[in-house]
Design an enzyme around this catalytic site. Structure first.
Site, PDB file in Angstrom:
ATOM      1  N   PHE A  21       0.863  -0.789  -0.112  1.00 22.55           N
ATOM      2  CA  PHE A  21       0.069   0.386   0.218  1.00 22.55           C
ATOM      3  C   PHE A  21       0.966   1.175   0.280  1.00 22.55           C
ATOM      4  O   PHE A  21       0.207   2.266  -0.504  1.00 22.55           O
ATOM      5  CB  PHE A  21      -0.844   0.743   0.836  1.00 22.55           C
ATOM      6  N   ASP A 139      -7.477  -1.985  12.095  1.00 20.18           N
ATOM      7  CA  ASP A 139      -6.277  -2.981  11.693  1.00 20.18           C
ATOM      8  C   ASP A 139      -4.968  -2.815  13.510  1.00 20.18           C
ATOM      9  O   ASP A 139      -4.567  -2.228  13.448  1.00 20.18           O
ATOM     10  CB  ASP A 139      -5.076  -2.014  11.151  1.00 20.18           C
TER      11      ASP A 139
END
Length: 479
Positions: A21, A139
């Site tokens: 990412f 997360d």
């Protein structure tokens, strides 16, 4: 990227990590006084076609607005800047100097219930604020929880929602398909793996961290029953009340969990403080873990329970003895007496949180003094260990828990009129070079340890005072 300057001001000095990412760096802001450090996150869309970039830009603007709001919380990094450069997106956030919680969780090492309650409660308090802003982190895991060096407080970092910018894919008519599963195995519940996270998903992650702290086992390695529920209570010494809260936080079906962080916080606040015996039996070596923490970490733990001890008479009494500039300190519960400089601060540590009895902190030398030397007295059960056994295990744990530790002195010693041992070692914490002394002896089936910590260049300056404190220690015969 190292050595590059972004947006004409952010000079990249260190790579922190990253993945598909994007990447995360430490940078110096050359337009701020003192070239203050900050964190720069580089977010890369999977494709660079105009349609994808347009959608990514819209997501980026939305997420930066959200991060600006979240950054107003005292324990979420502040968003300082955001910009686009060469088709890539950048976030600039407050630099939190500290270590992530994962460094404290050693496989096989179980933390005591009272300490885990404090950790879980700190995270849930942040989560209440996050949910008030209708945000799902997605997360939450130990490596995304930073314990700040300056005060020991836990920060929640790396909001997973921003990763949509990097992982989203635009279909043929310019739409974004359902949410990509973002999260980490072991802390991510079933509905999140299927791309449908909700507030209960973050609650699951925090509960999983609490269970990991109590069991010393990574949540993904714990067995599950036929209904998908985690089997863990047989691996921890924990009260039924706290165990019930954690179990409800990690129920397989999200509808059976707490529906908000506020509900979890209310449940935690209703807990009765576990007795001291629970602390000792569930984590007899907790003091060793904490002895490798910085001075600020330990002080912060005491501050977390200040509401418990505020207004309550101290467990120990100190009697002034100004003949030599030292003050006498006595702790009847642990049968010890010693002297300390009367111009040093004394901070008594609540037994419920750790095995520390008291901490003495050197006076502030100047207003910008970033590190004050400290002497900590720790008492813990020694069981049936001999001095040789205790010494061997203590040295092993110093090296195991502090990868930067280098032992420079390892000799037999005496303390409180008994045989003991002394270890001196150097280490690094951030940009600081530290030097630490630990000396211990055994009596009354307890280990008595005095730990001295200072910046390496000031270690010798305060050592004579510390030696006098060590020499003054008396461990009286128990009644």
């Amino acid at each position: 990227m190292l050595g590059q300057t972004l947006a004409g001001r952010y000079h990249i000095i260190k790579h922190l990590g990253g993945g598909g990412f994007g990447q995360t760096y430490v940078a110096q802001d050359r337009k701020r006084s003192g070239n203050l450090r900050c964190v720069v996150k580089q977010l890369k869309p999977q494709h660079n076609d105009p349609q994808t970039l347009q959608v990514a830009r819209r997501l980026f603007e939305t997420e930066t607005e959200t991060l600006h709001k979240l950054g107003t919380h005292s324990r979420i990094p502040e968003l300082l800047d955001s910009f686009e450069e060469d088709g890539e997106f950048y976030l600039v956030q407050q630099w939190i100097e500290g270590k992530d919680l994962g460094k404290e969780l050693i496989p096989g090492k179980r933390l005591c219930e009272s300490e885990v309650i404090v950790i879980v409660q700190e995270i849930v308090e942040i989560l209440v604020f996050v949910q008030q802003h209708k945000v799902i982190h997605r997360d939450i895991k130990p490596s995304n929880l930073m314990r700040r060096i300056s005060d020991g407080k836990i920060f929640l970092i790396d909001f997973g929602a921003v990763k949509q910018i990097s992982t989203q894919v635009v279909n043929s008519i310019g739409q974004i398909p359902p949410t990509v599963a973002i999260g980490t195995y072991g802390y991510m519940p079933p509905e999140q793996r299927n791309g449908h996270p909700n507030f209960c998903s973050d609650i699951y992650a925090v509960g999983a961290i609490g269970i990991e702290c109590l069991t010393g086992t990574f949540p993904g390695d714990l067995p599950k029953n036929a209904d998908g529920e985690i089997i863990w209570r047989d691996r921890a010494q924990v009260s039924n009340e706290f165990a019930d809260i954690l179990s409800k936080m990690v129920r397989y079906h999200f509808r059976e969990r707490y529906q908000s962080a506020t509900e979890v916080l209310q449940a935690l606040n209703s807990l009765k403080t576990p007795p001291a015996s629970t602390v000792v039996s569930s984590s007899p070596n907790l003091f060793r873990l904490m002895s490798t923490w910085t001075r600020e970490h330990k002080i912060a733990l005491a501050s977390l329970v200040v509401t418990v001890i505020f207004g309550v008479a101290p467990l120990v009494q100190s009697v002034l003895d100004n003949a030599d500039g030292f003050t006498s300190y006595e702790n009847q519960q642990n049968f010890l007496k010693m002297k300390y400089p009367d111009n040093w601060d004394k901070q008594e540590q609540p037994q419920i949180v750790n095995q520390e009895v008291v901490k003495f902190i050197s006076p502030l030398e100047k207003e910008d003094d970033r590190f004050r030397e400290q002497v900590t007295v720790i008492v813990e059960p020694s069981g049936d260990k001999t001095l040789d056994d205790y010494t061997k295990s203590s040295k092993q744990e110093i090296l195991k828990l502090d990868k930067n530790a280098k032992i420079v002195q390892d000799v037999a010693s005496t303390m409180a009129g008994k045989n003991g041992h002394r270890v001196v070692y150097t280490t690094k914490e951030g940009d600081r070079e530290l030097k630490k002394l630990e000396v211990w002896t055994l009596k009354h089936d307890r280990a008595y340890l005095i730990a001295y910590e200072a910046q390496a260049e000031k270690y010798d300056k305060f050592l004579p005072v510390v030696e006098k404190m060590i020499k003054s220690l008396e461990v009286q015969d128990g009644q």
